[in-house]
Design a protein around this motif. Structure first.
Motif, mmCIF file in Angstrom:
data_model
loop_
_atom_site.group_PDB
_atom_site.id
_atom_site.type_symbol
_atom_site.label_atom_id
_atom_site.label_comp_id
_atom_site.label_asym_id
_atom_site.label_seq_id
_atom_site.Cartn_x
_atom_site.Cartn_y
_atom_site.Cartn_z
ATOM 1 N N ASP A 273 0.661 -1.362 0.220
ATOM 2 C CA ASP A 273 0.256 -0.263 -0.071
ATOM 3 C C ASP A 273 0.580 1.683 0.082
ATOM 4 O O ASP A 273 0.812 2.741 -0.739
ATOM 5 C CB ASP A 273 -0.723 -0.196 1.708
ATOM 6 N N LEU A 274 1.567 1.308 0.558
ATOM 7 C CA LEU A 274 2.759 2.330 1.060
ATOM 8 C C LEU A 274 3.596 2.667 -0.329
ATOM 9 O O LEU A 274 3.851 3.705 -0.889
ATOM 10 C CB LEU A 274 3.742 2.057 1.850
ATOM 11 N N ASP A 275 3.661 1.163 -1.501
ATOM 12 C CA ASP A 275 5.130 1.382 -2.134
ATOM 13 C C ASP A 275 3.733 1.991 -3.503
ATOM 14 O O ASP A 275 4.111 3.114 -4.242
ATOM 15 C CB ASP A 275 5.204 0.090 -2.991
ATOM 16 N N ARG A 276 2.726 1.891 -3.420
ATOM 17 C CA ARG A 276 1.894 2.163 -4.025
ATOM 18 C C ARG A 276 1.035 3.498 -4.810
ATOM 19 O O ARG A 276 1.031 4.361 -5.380
ATOM 20 C CB ARG A 276 0.098 1.396 -4.094
ATOM 21 N N PHE A 277 1.114 3.992 -3.345
ATOM 22 C CA PHE A 277 0.993 5.624 -2.676
ATOM 23 C C PHE A 277 2.020 6.535 -3.570
ATOM 24 O O PHE A 277 1.443 7.209 -3.599
ATOM 25 C CB PHE A 277 1.136 5.855 -1.799
ATOM 26 N N LEU A 278 3.174 5.793 -3.499
ATOM 27 C CA LEU A 278 4.430 7.066 -3.749
ATOM 28 C C LEU A 278 4.539 6.694 -5.281
ATOM 29 O O LEU A 278 4.545 7.721 -5.520
ATOM 30 C CB LEU A 278 5.756 6.044 -3.195
ATOM 31 N N ARG A 279 4.134 5.350 -5.558
ATOM 32 C CA ARG A 279 3.781 5.898 -7.771
ATOM 33 C C ARG A 279 2.746 6.370 -8.296
ATOM 34 O O ARG A 279 3.024 6.729 -9.162
ATOM 35 C CB ARG A 279 4.514 4.324 -7.640
ATOM 36 N N ARG A 280 1.894 7.270 -7.663
ATOM 37 C CA ARG A 280 0.745 7.350 -8.052
ATOM 38 C C ARG A 280 0.166 8.906 -7.700
ATOM 39 O O ARG A 280 -0.553 9.521 -8.168
ATOM 40 C CB ARG A 280 -0.450 6.605 -6.634
ATOM 41 N N LYS A 281 1.565 9.576 -7.873
ATOM 42 C CA LYS A 281 1.769 10.640 -8.218
ATOM 43 C C LYS A 281 0.558 11.153 -8.817
ATOM 44 O O LYS A 281 -0.555 12.139 -9.103
ATOM 45 C CB LYS A 281 2.777 12.070 -8.302
ATOM 46 N N GLU A 282 1.060 10.723 -10.392
ATOM 47 C CA GLU A 282 0.237 11.503 -11.250
ATOM 48 C C GLU A 282 -0.898 11.038 -11.446
ATOM 49 O O GLU A 282 -2.521 11.662 -11.623
ATOM 50 C CB GLU A 282 0.865 10.857 -12.508
ATOM 51 N N PHE A 283 -1.429 9.980 -11.056
ATOM 52 C CA PHE A 283 -2.951 9.140 -10.560
ATOM 53 C C PHE A 283 -3.292 10.065 -9.792
ATOM 54 O O PHE A 283 -4.912 10.489 -10.375
ATOM 55 C CB PHE A 283 -2.590 7.728 -10.115
#
Length: 492
Positions: free
Chosen positions: A233-243
């Motif tokens: 969940d943390l990794d998904r949060f970090l890579r989702r800036k554009e999302f």
């Protein structure tokens, strides 16, 4: 030999000077009497323009704050220039914390250095000024006029004006880029706590120290599946800036950690901070006196940070909005209601308009009793992920035994006994960890732990005889499948 006979006498020079001064005074008087102030300002500005000394230097002032927000260029300059401080400087600040290997040299109140970029010489000056402000609180006795002392800081960047475009378009972006590189290499997680000049002052600020908590996901005594779910969940949060930008949401994530005391909530927060390399801002809501103070504190937090509000169920009296929505959280009869801290202010702080003042932020709430929290705080967008921190499991004990005793042999008789007991005893990771620290010998330590767990089981059985079915419910919960274990993570 020089001949001075042709020079005018001192008396004639003085007379000429007096005549010119009188003419200037007469001209100034005439302008004051004849022309309006707007025309006067224009006349004198033109005179100053033509008679000002010629200068080939341009100076840029870089202040620490841009209105209510921090100035990114100032922060970058501060990081970039730390390596430029040399021992030849007359005055500088020197500090060292107990666990640091190197001395830290910081800016003093007056500091200057030179830098060269692509053949262009620039001069940096650090300026610090002490500002005193009187805060008035009518009716508060000794605190009615409280003097708050603050520090106003800025950098001055000077260079030859012919290089203005090069400095603005090339050098300043270079400093920003280099600061990011240095910051990444030297990143030290900071723990920020709330400070205040007095008990009635609204001038609150963040104090910070290095965060040296050693907790990591490898050392946490919890199920591997639960750890994996949190990390993903943390990794998904970090890579989702554009999302987040595409769907129109603020780039932040909210977590609720709930469960009995001693189950590792604080250790999980430390592990998350060390994993993300995010600073921690520890916010004690009991110290926040007004909604406006909370907004100011939010603006003073940084991007890539974790805001922690611990024990939200007991650190303050949170009213239930279904019945007492208009009641203030902090009841102070001496202040108007609109100057107090309210639940509405907290909700706006978490996911209202003010929550958009920053990116890549994590907000973590902790509680021992989830049922006591207002449902308005629990909904998605505020507490996105609910993580149940439960009593110690067999997997969790295996991690503790490895960390504390370096025991990996599951064939050990005492090790097996402990595992069997854990299935039927409500014991927290903190309790078991304390027992494992009492002895260096692994066998003796495990033997003592077996006795400790047996005593707890006897107490549980006595409780059961008194008519409590809590133990039976606990045993039922322990035999759930792995799929049910994963329900400890509830993504809203």
């Amino acid at each position: 030999m020089m001949n001075y006979s042709g020079l005018p006498s001192p008396l004639s020079i003085f007379s000429a000077y007096a005549s010119i001064s009188a003419s200037i005074m007469l001209f100034q008087t005439m302008v004051n009497q004849v022309f309006p102030h707007q025309v006067q300002d224009y006349i004198f500005s033109r005179i100053r323009h033509y008679f000002k000394p010629l200068s080939s230097t341009t100076t840029l002032v870089i202040e620490e704050r841009d209105g209510m927000s921090s100035n990114e260029i100032y922060e970058a300059a501060e990081i970039y220039l730390y390596d430029k401080i040399s021992p030849e400087i007359d005055v500088f600040k020197l500090s060292k914390q107990s666990k640091e290997k190197k001395l830290r040299v910081n800016f003093a109140k007056s500091w200057k250095t030179t830098d060269v970029f692509d053949g262009v010489e620039v001069i940096w000056r650090f300026v610090s000024e002490e500002c005193k402000k009187t805060l008035t609180f009518p009716g508060h006795g000794d605190f009615e006029n409280d003097i708050f002392v603050s520090e106003k800081r800025h950098f001055e960047l000077s260079f030859d004006k012919k290089y203005k475009d090069k400095v603005l378009n090339c050098y300043v972006p270079f400093v920003l880029k280099e600061a990011n590189v240095i910051k990444a290499e030297k990143k030290v997680v900071k723990l920020h706590t709330l400070g205040c000049s007095s008990s009635y002052s609204s001038a609150q600020f963040w104090d910070s120290i290095n965060f040296e908590h050693p907790s990591t996901f490898d050392t946490l005594a919890m199920d591997a599946g639960l750890k994996k779910a949190i990390i993903e969940d943390l990794d998904r949060f970090l890579r989702r800036k554009e999302f987040y930008k595409k769907v129109g949401k603020v780039w932040k994530r909210g977590y609720l950690l709930y469960g009995p005391p001693g189950t590792g909530k604080s250790s999980l927060i430390a592990a998350m901070a060390n994993y993300l390399k995010f600073d921690i801002f520890d916010l004690e809501l009991a110290n926040v006196k007004r909604d406006s103070d909370l907004k100011k504190l939010l603006l003073r937090t940084t991007n890539k940070s974790i805001l922690v509000i611990e024990d939200i169920d007991c650190s303050m009296e949170l009213p239930d909005r279904r019945n007492t929505a208009t009641l203030p959280i902090h009841a102070d009869a001496r202040r108007p209601r609109d100057q107090q801290f309210t639940l509405a202010g907290l909700l706006n702080f978490i996911d209202g308009l003010w929550s958009s003042c920053g990116d890549e932020r994590v907000i973590i709430f902790t509680t021992n009793n989830k049922d006591k929290i207002d449902p308005a705080l629990l909904r998605p967008g505020r507490m996105d992920m609910h993580i149940h921190m439960d009593y110690l499991t067999i997997e969790g004990f295996t991690v503790l035994a490895k960390n504390y005793l370096k025991v990996h042999d599951h064939q050990n008789w005492h090790f097996k006994q402990v595992q069997e007991l854990i299935e039927s005893v409500q014991v927290t990771p903190a309790e078991v960890a304390e027992e494992l620290m009492k002895c260096d010998n692994a066998n003796i330590c495990l033997e003592r732990l077996v006795k400790f767990l047996k005593r707890k089981r006897m107490k549980n059985e006595e409780t059961k005889e008194d008519g409590s079915d809590e133990l039976e419910l606990f045993k039922t919960k322990r035999i759930k499948s792995f799929e049910n274990k994963m329900n400890s993570v509830e993504v809203i």
